[in-house]
Scaffold this motif. Sequence first.
Motif, PDB file in Angstrom:
ATOM      1  N   ASP A 268     -47.995  13.395 -45.015  1.00  0.00           N
ATOM      2  CA  ASP A 268     -48.069  14.822 -44.708  1.00  0.00           C
ATOM      3  C   ASP A 268     -47.352  15.665 -45.763  1.00  0.00           C
ATOM      4  O   ASP A 268     -47.851  16.716 -46.180  1.00  0.00           O
ATOM      5  N   ALA A 269     -46.182  15.206 -46.190  1.00  0.00           N
ATOM      6  CA  ALA A 269     -45.422  15.955 -47.198  1.00  0.00           C
ATOM      7  C   ALA A 269     -46.158  15.977 -48.535  1.00  0.00           C
ATOM      8  O   ALA A 269     -46.174  17.010 -49.217  1.00  0.00           O
ATOM      9  N   ASP A 270     -46.789  14.874 -48.900  1.00  0.00           N
ATOM     10  CA  ASP A 270     -47.549  14.847 -50.154  1.00  0.00           C
ATOM     11  C   ASP A 270     -48.683  15.864 -50.137  1.00  0.00           C
ATOM     12  O   ASP A 270     -48.969  16.499 -51.153  1.00  0.00           O
ATOM     13  N   VAL A 271     -49.322  16.034 -49.003  1.00  0.00           N
ATOM     14  CA  VAL A 271     -50.384  17.040 -48.878  1.00  0.00           C
ATOM     15  C   VAL A 271     -49.817  18.433 -49.151  1.00  0.00           C
ATOM     16  O   VAL A 271     -50.425  19.231 -49.864  1.00  0.00           O
ATOM     17  N   LEU A 272     -48.634  18.704 -48.604  1.00  0.00           N
ATOM     18  CA  LEU A 272     -48.008  20.013 -48.824  1.00  0.00           C
ATOM     19  C   LEU A 272     -47.652  20.221 -50.291  1.00  0.00           C
ATOM     20  O   LEU A 272     -47.900  21.289 -50.860  1.00  0.00           O
ATOM     21  N   TRP A 273     -47.047  19.207 -50.923  1.00  0.00           N
ATOM     22  CA  TRP A 273     -46.697  19.299 -52.346  1.00  0.00           C
ATOM     23  C   TRP A 273     -47.945  19.574 -53.184  1.00  0.00           C
ATOM     24  O   TRP A 273     -47.945  20.451 -54.042  1.00  0.00           O
TER      25      TRP A 273
ATOM     26  N   ARG B 236     -39.286  19.501 -42.295  1.00  0.00           N
ATOM     27  CA  ARG B 236     -40.572  20.127 -42.593  1.00  0.00           C
ATOM     28  C   ARG B 236     -40.437  21.633 -42.815  1.00  0.00           C
ATOM     29  O   ARG B 236     -41.023  22.185 -43.747  1.00  0.00           O
ATOM     30  N   ALA B 237     -39.683  22.311 -41.966  1.00  0.00           N
ATOM     31  CA  ALA B 237     -39.546  23.766 -42.094  1.00  0.00           C
ATOM     32  C   ALA B 237     -38.937  24.141 -43.439  1.00  0.00           C
ATOM     33  O   ALA B 237     -39.414  25.069 -44.107  1.00  0.00           O
ATOM     34  N   GLU B 238     -37.907  23.437 -43.858  1.00  0.00           N
ATOM     35  CA  GLU B 238     -37.274  23.735 -45.150  1.00  0.00           C
ATOM     36  C   GLU B 238     -38.185  23.362 -46.312  1.00  0.00           C
ATOM     37  O   GLU B 238     -38.233  24.066 -47.311  1.00  0.00           O
ATOM     38  N   LEU B 239     -38.895  22.238 -46.182  1.00  0.00           N
ATOM     39  CA  LEU B 239     -39.832  21.856 -47.240  1.00  0.00           C
ATOM     40  C   LEU B 239     -40.874  22.957 -47.420  1.00  0.00           C
ATOM     41  O   LEU B 239     -41.125  23.406 -48.543  1.00  0.00           O
ATOM     42  N   VAL B 240     -41.460  23.407 -46.339  1.00  0.00           N
ATOM     43  CA  VAL B 240     -42.462  24.474 -46.415  1.00  0.00           C
ATOM     44  C   VAL B 240     -41.836  25.742 -46.993  1.00  0.00           C
ATOM     45  O   VAL B 240     -42.449  26.416 -47.838  1.00  0.00           O
ATOM     46  N   ARG B 241     -40.624  26.056 -46.579  1.00  0.00           N
ATOM     47  CA  ARG B 241     -39.945  27.255 -47.098  1.00  0.00           C
ATOM     48  C   ARG B 241     -39.846  27.214 -48.620  1.00  0.00           C
ATOM     49  O   ARG B 241     -40.166  28.192 -49.303  1.00  0.00           O
ATOM     50  N   TRP B 242     -39.401  26.078 -49.175  1.00  0.00           N
ATOM     51  CA  TRP B 242     -39.201  26.005 -50.621  1.00  0.00           C
ATOM     52  C   TRP B 242     -40.511  25.842 -51.383  1.00  0.00           C
ATOM     53  O   TRP B 242     -40.647  26.339 -52.500  1.00  0.00           O
ATOM     54  N   LEU B 243     -41.494  25.207 -50.778  1.00  0.00           N
ATOM     55  CA  LEU B 243     -42.806  25.141 -51.417  1.00  0.00           C
ATOM     56  C   LEU B 243     -43.434  26.537 -51.492  1.00  0.00           C
ATOM     57  O   LEU B 243     -44.045  26.895 -52.507  1.00  0.00           O
ATOM     58  N   LEU B 244     -43.264  27.318 -50.441  1.00  0.00           N
ATOM     59  CA  LEU B 244     -43.754  28.697 -50.475  1.00  0.00           C
ATOM     60  C   LEU B 244     -42.999  29.531 -51.511  1.00  0.00           C
ATOM     61  O   LEU B 244     -43.592  30.384 -52.178  1.00  0.00           O
ATOM     62  N   ALA B 245     -41.701  29.272 -51.650  1.00  0.00           N
ATOM     63  CA  ALA B 245     -40.925  29.966 -52.684  1.00  0.00           C
ATOM     64  C   ALA B 245     -41.446  29.593 -54.070  1.00  0.00           C
ATOM     65  O   ALA B 245     -41.539  30.458 -54.963  1.00  0.00           O
ATOM     66  N   MET B 246     -41.792  28.326 -54.261  1.00  0.00           N
ATOM     67  CA  MET B 246     -42.379  27.896 -55.535  1.00  0.00           C
ATOM     68  C   MET B 246     -43.687  28.636 -55.786  1.00  0.00           C
ATOM     69  O   MET B 246     -43.934  29.130 -56.895  1.00  0.00           O
ATOM     70  N   GLU B 247     -44.519  28.705 -54.752  1.00  0.00           N
ATOM     71  CA  GLU B 247     -45.816  29.377 -54.858  1.00  0.00           C
ATOM     72  C   GLU B 247     -45.633  30.849 -55.209  1.00  0.00           C
ATOM     73  O   GLU B 247     -46.290  31.370 -56.119  1.00  0.00           O
ATOM     74  N   ARG B 248     -44.730  31.528 -54.496  1.00  0.00           N
ATOM     75  CA  ARG B 248     -44.481  32.958 -54.772  1.00  0.00           C
ATOM     76  C   ARG B 248     -44.002  33.158 -56.203  1.00  0.00           C
ATOM     77  O   ARG B 248     -44.487  34.039 -56.914  1.00  0.00           O
ATOM     78  N   HIS B 249     -43.049  32.329 -56.621  1.00  0.00           N
ATOM     79  CA  HIS B 249     -42.505  32.478 -57.975  1.00  0.00           C
ATOM     80  C   HIS B 249     -43.596  32.233 -59.023  1.00  0.00           C
ATOM     81  O   HIS B 249     -43.698  32.983 -59.995  1.00  0.00           O
ATOM     82  N   ALA B 250     -44.391  31.206 -58.817  1.00  0.00           N
ATOM     83  CA  ALA B 250     -45.467  30.917 -59.776  1.00  0.00           C
ATOM     84  C   ALA B 250     -46.456  32.079 -59.836  1.00  0.00           C
ATOM     85  O   ALA B 250     -46.902  32.464 -60.918  1.00  0.00           O
ATOM     86  N   ASN B 251     -46.782  32.641 -58.692  1.00  0.00           N
ATOM     87  CA  ASN B 251     -47.710  33.777 -58.672  1.00  0.00           C
ATOM     88  C   ASN B 251     -47.106  35.016 -59.323  1.00  0.00           C
ATOM     89  O   ASN B 251     -47.786  35.749 -60.038  1.00  0.00           O
ATOM     90  N   GLN B 252     -45.812  35.256 -59.083  1.00  0.00           N
ATOM     91  CA  GLN B 252     -45.151  36.430 -59.655  1.00  0.00           C
ATOM     92  C   GLN B 252     -45.007  36.320 -61.168  1.00  0.00           C
ATOM     93  O   GLN B 252     -44.982  37.332 -61.858  1.00  0.00           O
ATOM     94  N   THR B 253     -44.912  35.142 -61.686  1.00  0.00           N
ATOM     95  CA  THR B 253     -44.729  34.955 -63.126  1.00  0.00           C
ATOM     96  C   THR B 253     -46.031  34.607 -63.829  1.00  0.00           C
ATOM     97  O   THR B 253     -46.028  34.340 -65.028  1.00  0.00           O
TER      98      THR B 253
END
Length: 144
Positions: free
Chosen positions: A61-66, A101-118
């Motif tokens: 499940d975590a690999d799918v999120l990554w 899971r909640a923290e993993l999703v939180r930081w993956l979303l932060a990665m996504e936001r940062h990548a989109n912003q830059t």
Amino acid sequence: MARDHLALVRDRLLAAHCHAFLRDGELGIEQVFGEPVPEELVALVRQVKTELTEWLTWEKDADVLWRAVLRRHAHRVDLAEDEVFQAHIRKAERAHGRHDRAELVRWLLAMERHANQTADRGEAGSRSFAGLDEFMREPGRRTL
């Protein structure tokens, strides 16, 4: 204590060149080189079957999120050296290791936001690099 025993069994699987996997919800083990799995190891795996099944399910499940995040930005070679993005990866890896899971999703979303912003800044100087997602996941690779 059960977590320590699970880690011991995973270490024993590695030492014996064995691979544990889930197929259709069932736990299986096989020797990578095609030799029979030692009976002693089969007995150890049976002792932690529930925990190992949960662990393998979590990893899948975590690999799918990554992959959902990293594949969208695989062409962004600039992210490999972006300190903010890399800090988010490290935090996501720690959450992954804790099975949070909640923290993993939180930081993956932060990665996504940062990548989109830059993206505008990074895309212009970035070239396609299809292997970046593998490179970026390497520190977080979790195998038996």
